[in-house]
Design an enzyme around this catalytic site. Structure first.
Site, PDB file in Angstrom:
ATOM      1  N   LYS A 257     -18.218  -5.381   9.648  1.00  0.00           N
ATOM      2  CA  LYS A 257     -17.001  -6.195   9.697  1.00  0.00           C
ATOM      3  C   LYS A 257     -16.225  -5.912  10.972  1.00  0.00           C
ATOM      4  CE  LYS A 257     -15.665  -7.047   4.912  1.00  0.00           C
ATOM      5  NZ  LYS A 257     -14.602  -6.822   3.941  1.00  0.00           N
TER       6      LYS A 257
ATOM      7  N   HIS B 108       0.834  -1.200   0.000  1.00  0.00           N
ATOM      8  CA  HIS B 108       0.000   0.000   0.000  1.00  0.00           C
ATOM      9  C   HIS B 108       0.874   1.257   0.000  1.00  0.00           C
ATOM     10  CE1 HIS B 108      -3.067  -2.694   2.203  1.00  0.00           C
ATOM     11  NE2 HIS B 108      -3.542  -2.486   0.980  1.00  0.00           N
TER      12      HIS B 108
ATOM     13  N   SER C 201      -3.315  -7.771   2.840  1.00  0.00           N
ATOM     14  CA  SER C 201      -3.719  -7.615   4.234  1.00  0.00           C
ATOM     15  C   SER C 201      -4.303  -8.904   4.785  1.00  0.00           C
ATOM     16  CB  SER C 201      -4.735  -6.478   4.360  1.00  0.00           C
ATOM     17  OG  SER C 201      -4.130  -5.247   4.052  1.00  0.00           O
TER      18      SER C 201
ATOM     19  N   ARG D 120      -2.280  -6.374  -8.032  1.00  0.00           N
ATOM     20  CA  ARG D 120      -1.238  -7.371  -7.831  1.00  0.00           C
ATOM     21  C   ARG D 120      -1.216  -8.399  -8.943  1.00  0.00           C
ATOM     22  NH1 ARG D 120      -3.414  -8.999  -2.103  1.00  0.00           N
ATOM     23  NH2 ARG D 120      -5.200  -8.875  -3.469  1.00  0.00           N
TER      24      ARG D 120
END
Length: 153
Positions: free
Chosen positions: A41, A17, A128, A90
């Protein structure tokens, strides 16, 4: 001023990041790192700790702002007058997912463009989700997460 929003849950914010933000600064006058709040969440880090860790990391860079937001990212962009979204990719799976979001964002707000930056070689393996899994099993993530963020985990 050309402002880009780099939005995500950033739970936690990683070296990958950080690299996207640093490279984004060569394209935009300002990058707003927007930590999305999703009350449904339960994350590893509190939203305040995410903001504080990222803020510590970029404390010496006045062109980076860190904030929280809720709702649609595109609405947040409009609220702050940002004309660009910054996204990191990615792999091709990320592209497929991010492309669908970008196309829908263009329907909602045609004036806001999404810029994709490919992960820098050597960082594409960092996510993450994987960091959280390593932490869950008491592993060392110091090669994946900046020390400024680690102190909040």
């Amino acid at each position: 001023m050309n402002t880009a929003v780099f939005a995500g849950s950033f739970d936690p914010f990683t070296y990958a990041h950080q690299n996207i933000v640093e490279r984004g600064l060569s394209l935009f006058d300002k990058v707003v790192i927007a930590v999305g709040i999703n009350s449904t969440k339960k994350g590893l880090m509190s939203f305040d700790d995410r903001v504080n860790g990222i803020s510590d990391l970029f404390a010496s860079n006045e062109r980076v702002e860190v904030t929280q937001f809720s709702g649609l990212t595109i609405d947040f962009c409009q609220e702050i007058g940002a004309k660009y979204l910054l996204r990191g990719l990615r792999n091709t799976a990320d592209f497929e997912f991010e492309n669908a979001i970008a196309q829908n964002n263009l329907l909602l707000a045609p004036e806001i463009e999404t810029y994709f930056l490919m992960a820098k070689s050597g960082l594409a393996h960092i996510s993450s989700t994987i960091v959280r899994d390593i932490l869950h099993h008491h592993g060392d993530v110091s090669a994946l997460v900046p020390k400024e963020v680690l102190k909040y985990i």
